[in-house]
Structures are given as C-alpha cells and as structure tokens.
Design an enzyme around this catalytic site. Sequence first.
Site, mmCIF file in Angstrom:
data_model
loop_
_atom_site.group_PDB
_atom_site.id
_atom_site.type_symbol
_atom_site.label_atom_id
_atom_site.label_comp_id
_atom_site.label_asym_id
_atom_site.label_seq_id
_atom_site.Cartn_x
_atom_site.Cartn_y
_atom_site.Cartn_z
ATOM 1 N N LEU A 1 41.097 8.067 28.382
ATOM 2 C CA LEU A 1 40.248 9.178 28.796
ATOM 3 C C LEU A 1 41.054 10.038 29.752
ATOM 4 O O LEU A 1 41.789 9.510 30.593
ATOM 5 C CB LEU A 1 38.989 8.671 29.521
ATOM 6 C CG LEU A 1 37.941 7.920 28.686
ATOM 7 C CD1 LEU A 1 36.787 7.463 29.587
ATOM 8 C CD2 LEU A 1 37.419 8.788 27.561
ATOM 9 N N ASP A 2 40.931 11.365 29.623
ATOM 10 C CA ASP A 2 41.597 12.254 30.566
ATOM 11 C C ASP A 2 41.164 11.892 31.983
ATOM 12 O O ASP A 2 40.029 11.449 32.215
ATOM 13 C CB ASP A 2 41.229 13.717 30.289
ATOM 14 C CG ASP A 2 41.835 14.231 28.997
ATOM 15 O OD1 ASP A 2 42.728 13.559 28.443
ATOM 16 O OD2 ASP A 2 41.416 15.320 28.540
ATOM 17 N N ARG A 3 42.040 12.133 32.931
ATOM 18 C CA ARG A 3 41.768 11.768 34.322
ATOM 19 C C ARG A 3 40.396 12.235 34.833
ATOM 20 O O ARG A 3 39.659 11.452 35.433
ATOM 21 C CB ARG A 3 42.890 12.318 35.218
ATOM 22 C CG ARG A 3 42.673 12.004 36.695
ATOM 23 C CD ARG A 3 43.856 12.421 37.541
ATOM 24 N NE ARG A 3 43.603 12.060 38.926
ATOM 25 C CZ ARG A 3 44.533 11.653 39.770
ATOM 26 N NH1 ARG A 3 45.779 11.554 39.371
ATOM 27 N NH2 ARG A 3 44.221 11.348 41.008
ATOM 28 N N VAL B 1 37.690 12.748 33.304
ATOM 29 C CA VAL B 1 36.575 12.310 32.461
ATOM 30 C C VAL B 1 36.206 10.868 32.786
ATOM 31 O O VAL B 1 37.072 10.000 32.887
ATOM 32 C CB VAL B 1 36.951 12.433 30.965
ATOM 33 C CG1 VAL B 1 35.789 11.986 30.082
ATOM 34 C CG2 VAL B 1 37.369 13.857 30.638
ATOM 35 N N ARG C 1 37.530 19.734 24.641
ATOM 36 C CA ARG C 1 37.641 20.883 25.540
ATOM 37 C C ARG C 1 38.177 22.110 24.808
ATOM 38 O O ARG C 1 37.660 23.223 24.966
ATOM 39 C CB ARG C 1 38.561 20.514 26.712
ATOM 40 C CG ARG C 1 38.039 19.343 27.529
ATOM 41 C CD ARG C 1 39.121 18.667 28.365
ATOM 42 N NE ARG C 1 39.633 19.548 29.408
ATOM 43 C CZ ARG C 1 40.593 19.189 30.252
ATOM 44 N NH1 ARG C 1 41.146 17.983 30.154
ATOM 45 N NH2 ARG C 1 41.009 20.028 31.170
#
Length: 231
Positions: free
Chosen positions: A65-67, A69, A168
């Site tokens: 997961l992106d930081r 998120v 996104r």
Amino acid sequence: MSSCGNNGIDIIFEDNHLLVVKKPVNIPTQKDKSNDSDMLTLLKEDIKKRYNKPGNVYLGLVHRLDRPVGGVMVFAKTSKAASRLSDQVRTRQFKKVYLAVVHGILDKLEGRLENYLLKDTRNNTVSVVKEDTPGGKLAVLDYKVEGIYNGFSLVKVSLHTGRPHQIRVQLANIGHPLYGDQKYGHGVNKPGQQIALWSSEIAFVHPVLKQEMIFSCEPPEVEPWTWFNRV
C-alpha cells in the site's frame, strides 16, 4: 475479532501461515529512503516479542500500500505461504477493494476504467498514455459510487490490476482526483490534507487450507470519511 500487537498495530487475523493487519496511514509498507518505521520491520519485531523468537523472523511481503494509504493487508509467515499468495496476486485471483473520496459527482454511478499507465521512476509519478506507448501497462478497475456529499463522492473500487498509483491516476484522469491527493490533484487539494484512499477488503484462497478468506476494515472516523453514511 482483532487484537493489538506490541506496536499498536491492529491484528485482524493470525495463524501459522498468515498475518492480516490494519495498516495505519503514513507508515511505509517496507523500509525506504526516509528510514521511518515501516510495517514489515514493526511486524517482525512484534512477532519476535510476542512469541519470544530468537534470531531473525521471516515475514513475506505479498502486496503493498502506498505510504499515505491505510487499511487491510496480509503478510506471509512462511516462504511457502508467500510464494502461493504471490502467485494469486500475479494471476489476479487475489481480490483488492478500496474506498476513495473524490472531488465531484461522477457521470455514471458505476463503471469500468481501462487505461495504459506509464511510470516515471525518477519523479515517482504515473501518467495515462496511449496503448502503443513503450513501457505502458494496462490498468483496469471497476468502480461504484456509494455516497454523495457536498460535491464529493464516496467510491468503492475493485482492482483488476495492481499498477502503481492506479486508482489515484485513473480517477484523476476522468476529472475526479482523490480528496487530499497532492500528487494528482494539487490544483484542488490543500497542502497537509490526508489522502482519502483506504484498503477496505482483501480476498484470497488460504495458501495451505485452500479456503476462501475475506477480510475487511473500515476507514477511520474522521473527515472526509464521516461525511458519508455507510451501512
């Protein structure tokens, strides 16, 4: 029934093969150049303490997961589980569902987005490109609008591919950037806002027991999530 590890991270499920947790926002999935605390290291340390294990603890990273998120994630406690779960990710048997709050009201309440995405590794950005662009990779997601409030929409997203920044970029591409997304919605978001993207559900086949496993968790009770009534 979730519990809490020594590091304060919520544990949703654990057995000898899997560790399913609720990732807090703004913690990297694995160590990066920031050298901030990361999920993989924190969870390894937690397992070491809770089970009083000597030496190094194995924990396999199955997905990321992106930081910024947060939400549900699974880690593998054995190399066999890691390999089998990674195969499910690669063959798209591993299901991932997200919640996102976006600017604007979508024309269609549900639909599918298909784009080719190209990552610029130097700037860590992703853009929509034509199909024949070298390095472009197909990105597919399904979405469904679950709520509307004051010019914002709550969208449930089911991923069919796992491209970097996919949700996104694809939603910004149709004119609906995510709330708080400074990278792909800097013109409409204010600095310091937390991006409203949450890993709400994952589903996969248990790597050993072969049973279908479904895990979910709700976003935090803060704005903009509290703008929408979720059953």
